[in-house]
Write an enzyme that holds these catalytic residues in place. Sequence first.
Site, PDB file in Angstrom:
ATOM      1  CG  ASN A  91     116.853  -5.405 -93.845  1.00 28.79           C
ATOM      2  OD1 ASN A  91     117.651  -4.514 -94.145  1.00 28.79           O
ATOM      3  ND2 ASN A  91     115.798  -5.698 -94.598  1.00 28.79           N
ATOM      4  NE  ARG A 132      96.024  -6.672 -84.268  1.00 32.60           N
ATOM      5  CZ  ARG A 132      96.863  -6.977 -85.265  1.00 32.60           C
ATOM      6  NH1 ARG A 132      98.153  -6.902 -85.104  1.00 32.60           N
ATOM      7  NH2 ARG A 132      96.391  -7.349 -86.434  1.00 32.60           N
ATOM      8  CG  LEU A 170     104.423  -3.542 -83.157  1.00 28.25           C
ATOM      9  CD1 LEU A 170     105.777  -2.949 -82.807  1.00 28.25           C
ATOM     10  CD2 LEU A 170     104.262  -4.917 -82.530  1.00 28.25           C
ATOM     11  CG  HIS A 191     108.197   1.272 -95.413  1.00 31.34           C
ATOM     12  ND1 HIS A 191     107.219   0.307 -95.287  1.00 31.34           N
ATOM     13  CD2 HIS A 191     107.855   2.017 -96.497  1.00 31.34           C
ATOM     14  CE1 HIS A 191     106.321   0.466 -96.252  1.00 31.34           C
ATOM     15  NE2 HIS A 191     106.683   1.502 -96.985  1.00 31.34           N
TER      16      HIS A 191
HETATM   17  C1  GRF Z   1     112.428  -5.680 -96.204  1.00 32.51           C
HETATM   18  O1  GRF Z   1     112.229  -5.249 -97.521  1.00 32.51           O
HETATM   19  C2  GRF Z   1     111.988  -4.636 -95.220  1.00 32.51           C
HETATM   20  O2  GRF Z   1     112.187  -3.327 -95.678  1.00 32.51           O
HETATM   21  C3  GRF Z   1     110.525  -4.913 -95.082  1.00 32.51           C
HETATM   22  O3  GRF Z   1     110.402  -6.308 -95.147  1.00 32.51           O
HETATM   23  C4  GRF Z   1     111.502  -6.847 -95.859  1.00 32.51           C
HETATM   24  C5  GRF Z   1     112.159  -7.826 -94.935  1.00 32.51           C
HETATM   25  O4  GRF Z   1     113.179  -8.562 -95.576  1.00 32.51           O
HETATM   26  N1  GRF Z   1     110.024  -4.314 -93.873  1.00 32.51           N
HETATM   27  P1  GRF Z   1     114.194  -9.400 -94.715  1.00 32.51           P
HETATM   28  O5  GRF Z   1     113.355 -10.352 -93.846  1.00 32.51           O
HETATM   29  O6  GRF Z   1     114.999  -8.465 -93.870  1.00 32.51           O
HETATM   30  O7  GRF Z   1     115.031 -10.152 -95.682  1.00 32.51           O
END
Ligand code: GRF
Length: 213
Positions: free
Chosen positions: A16, A68, A96, A112
């Site tokens: 991402n 944390r 967090l 998510h």
């Molecule tokens: C993704 O599926 C995202 O939705 C979730 O964790 C995964 C991360 O994948 N929160 P990447 O590290 O972006 O490849």
Amino acid sequence: MPRQRVAVLISGRGSNMDALIAAANDPAYPAEIALVLSNVPTAAGIERADRMGIATAIVDHTQFGKDREAFERAVQKVLETHRIDIVCLAGFLRLLTPFLVRQWEGRMLNIHPALLPAFKGLDTHARALAAGVKQHGATVHFVVPEMDAGPILAQAAVPVLADDTEATLAARVLAAEHRLYPQALGLLAGGRVTVRDGRCLVDGVPVPVPASV
Ligand code: GRF
């Protein structure tokens, strides 16, 4: 309007992150990726960001034991040093505390891999298959203290096919994530998002849910 300075927080693969960087390579995109920060020193995404000439930082949570908030204070310091406007969590595997969430209220997004509020937490694809849902997908939402909650900015739905495995479904959702997250960040960075009564408006209009991307 100056481009918004975005930090992408990762813990691993960073696909991402790649999608957000690719979108921000367009000078017309309202955000630039000013920092990639990982809590895991070996996160694959960090090395790629580095090679692309993007500023990177490691804040290793294991150095802070159970404290944390001390970890988050260190993260916050790095974000401030880089004059960050918006934070995008992208596979950032730390819960967090309200301390950091409060600093970034209305300026921190998460992606998510499910159509929230369905399937919060981990293993979303396996649970979607087990539940027999016909549609699954991804959600970009503002981060609030409660996990996988917060105003929904954008959703993308994908079909669940009869012969899907966890891997095939995950791949279909991930491809949708890579389209969805840049769109959602573009809306926020472009100043087009407001939140009223816990719901997002884009250009003053309620978000269609789920939007197809
Ligand atoms: C993704 O599926 C995202 O939705 C979730 O964790 C995964 C991360 O994948 N929160 P990447 O590290 O972006 O490849």
